[in-house]
Motif scaffolding. Sequence first.
Motif, short mmCIF file in Angstrom:
data_model
loop_
_atom_site.label_atom_id
_atom_site.label_comp_id
_atom_site.label_asym_id
_atom_site.label_seq_id
_atom_site.Cartn_x
_atom_site.Cartn_y
_atom_site.Cartn_z
N VAL A 199 -3.24 50.22 12.39
CA VAL A 199 -1.81 50.13 12.03
C VAL A 199 -1.08 51.38 12.50
CG1 VAL A 199 -0.21 50.09 10.08
CG2 VAL A 199 -2.13 48.54 10.12
N GLY A 200 -1.73 52.54 12.36
CA GLY A 200 -1.12 53.79 12.83
C GLY A 200 -0.89 53.78 14.33
N VAL A 201 -1.86 53.28 15.08
CA VAL A 201 -1.71 53.19 16.54
C VAL A 201 -0.58 52.22 16.88
CG1 VAL A 201 -2.85 52.43 18.66
CG2 VAL A 201 -4.08 53.88 17.05
N LEU A 202 -0.53 51.06 16.20
CA LEU A 202 0.55 50.11 16.45
C LEU A 202 1.92 50.71 16.13
CD1 LEU A 202 -0.97 46.79 15.06
CD2 LEU A 202 -0.55 47.38 17.45
N ASP A 203 1.99 51.46 15.03
CA ASP A 203 3.25 52.11 14.66
C ASP A 203 3.65 53.14 15.71
OD1 ASP A 203 5.03 51.51 12.70
OD2 ASP A 203 4.31 52.98 11.27
N MET A 204 2.68 53.90 16.20
CA MET A 204 2.99 54.89 17.24
C MET A 204 3.46 54.19 18.52
SD MET A 204 0.16 57.90 16.94
CE MET A 204 0.61 58.48 18.54
N LEU A 205 2.82 53.08 18.89
CA LEU A 205 3.26 52.34 20.08
C LEU A 205 4.67 51.79 19.90
CD1 LEU A 205 -0.02 50.44 21.02
CD2 LEU A 205 1.01 52.39 22.21
N GLN A 206 4.96 51.32 18.69
CA GLN A 206 6.31 50.85 18.40
C GLN A 206 7.31 51.99 18.55
OE1 GLN A 206 6.67 49.18 14.48
NE2 GLN A 206 8.79 48.57 14.77
N GLY A 207 6.96 53.16 18.06
CA GLY A 207 7.84 54.32 18.17
C GLY A 207 8.03 54.77 19.60
N ILE A 208 6.94 54.81 20.36
CA ILE A 208 7.03 55.21 21.77
C ILE A 208 7.88 54.22 22.54
CG2 ILE A 208 5.67 55.45 23.89
CD1 ILE A 208 3.42 56.61 22.08
N SER A 209 7.74 52.93 22.23
CA SER A 209 8.56 51.91 22.87
C SER A 209 10.04 52.12 22.58
CB SER A 209 8.12 50.53 22.39
OG SER A 209 8.97 49.54 22.85
N ALA A 210 10.37 52.50 21.36
CA ALA A 210 11.77 52.72 20.99
C ALA A 210 12.33 53.97 21.64
CB ALA A 210 11.90 52.82 19.48
N PRO A 244 11.69 42.33 15.19
CA PRO A 244 11.17 41.57 14.05
C PRO A 244 9.68 41.22 14.14
CG PRO A 244 13.06 40.45 15.06
CD PRO A 244 12.78 41.66 15.86
N ALA A 245 9.22 40.73 15.26
CA ALA A 245 7.83 40.28 15.35
C ALA A 245 6.85 41.42 15.13
CB ALA A 245 7.58 39.63 16.72
N TRP A 246 7.09 42.54 15.77
CA TRP A 246 6.20 43.68 15.64
C TRP A 246 6.22 44.22 14.21
CZ3 TRP A 246 3.53 45.67 19.96
CH2 TRP A 246 2.79 46.82 19.71
N SER A 247 7.39 44.31 13.64
CA SER A 247 7.52 44.82 12.27
C SER A 247 6.80 43.93 11.27
CB SER A 247 8.99 44.96 11.89
OG SER A 247 9.61 45.95 12.67
N ILE A 248 6.91 42.63 11.43
CA ILE A 248 6.23 41.70 10.52
C ILE A 248 4.72 41.83 10.66
CG2 ILE A 248 5.79 39.25 10.08
CD1 ILE A 248 8.80 38.77 10.66
N LEU A 249 4.23 41.98 11.89
CA LEU A 249 2.80 42.16 12.11
C LEU A 249 2.29 43.41 11.39
CD1 LEU A 249 0.09 41.54 13.61
CD2 LEU A 249 0.95 43.04 15.41
N VAL A 250 3.00 44.51 11.53
CA VAL A 250 2.58 45.77 10.90
C VAL A 250 2.68 45.67 9.38
CG1 VAL A 250 3.08 48.23 10.72
CG2 VAL A 250 3.08 47.14 12.95
N ILE A 251 3.71 45.01 8.86
CA ILE A 251 3.84 44.82 7.42
C ILE A 251 2.66 44.03 6.87
CG2 ILE A 251 5.18 43.62 5.62
CD1 ILE A 251 7.72 44.45 7.20
N VAL A 252 2.28 42.96 7.55
CA VAL A 252 1.15 42.15 7.10
C VAL A 252 -0.14 42.98 7.12
CG1 VAL A 252 -0.31 40.18 7.71
CG2 VAL A 252 2.17 39.93 7.72
N LEU A 253 -0.36 43.75 8.17
CA LEU A 253 -1.56 44.59 8.23
C LEU A 253 -1.56 45.66 7.14
CD1 LEU A 253 -1.98 44.99 12.09
CD2 LEU A 253 -3.35 43.59 10.54
N ASP A 254 -0.39 46.21 6.84
CA ASP A 254 -0.29 47.19 5.75
C ASP A 254 -0.63 46.55 4.40
OD1 ASP A 254 0.35 49.56 7.07
OD2 ASP A 254 2.47 49.01 7.19
#
Length: 136
Positions: free
Chosen positions: A30-41, A111-121
């Motif tokens: 989840v941390g790696v996904l969050d970092m990738l989301q941040g880098i993308s932004a 939305p899609a990425w955020s929902i995925l990370v929320i579910v994993l959290d």
Amino acid sequence: MTFSAETDRVVRQERTPGGAVAAAILLVTVGVLDMLQGISAVAADQLYFIGLEYLYKFDTTAWGWIHIVTGIVLILTGIGLMSGTAWGRVAAMSVAALSIIANFMSLPYYPAWSILVIVLDVVVIWAVATWHSQAD
């Protein structure tokens, strides 16, 4: 080789249970996904969907840095959770809850990425909260 029951009990308490290791690995993921989301932004704002106006609207670059920092904290907490300590469990649930809040607030942007990370959290919080160690 024969071991006494006392020796066997001590060995079992020193090992981290499989559920905790799985939760720790998921927390690092989840941390790696969050970092990738941040880098993308931060790297390319046009990858994000800008929809309706929201009360808590931030620039996507600001959201990117929030997610990068959250991702780093999630990864460090996941590594700490692998030790199986009580503070690691509390920290993992707290940081995962903060990640849920951050991803909920960035829901309008991706939305899609955020929902995925929320579910994993949520899965991480469930796994850590239902884990019963031998010391408990």
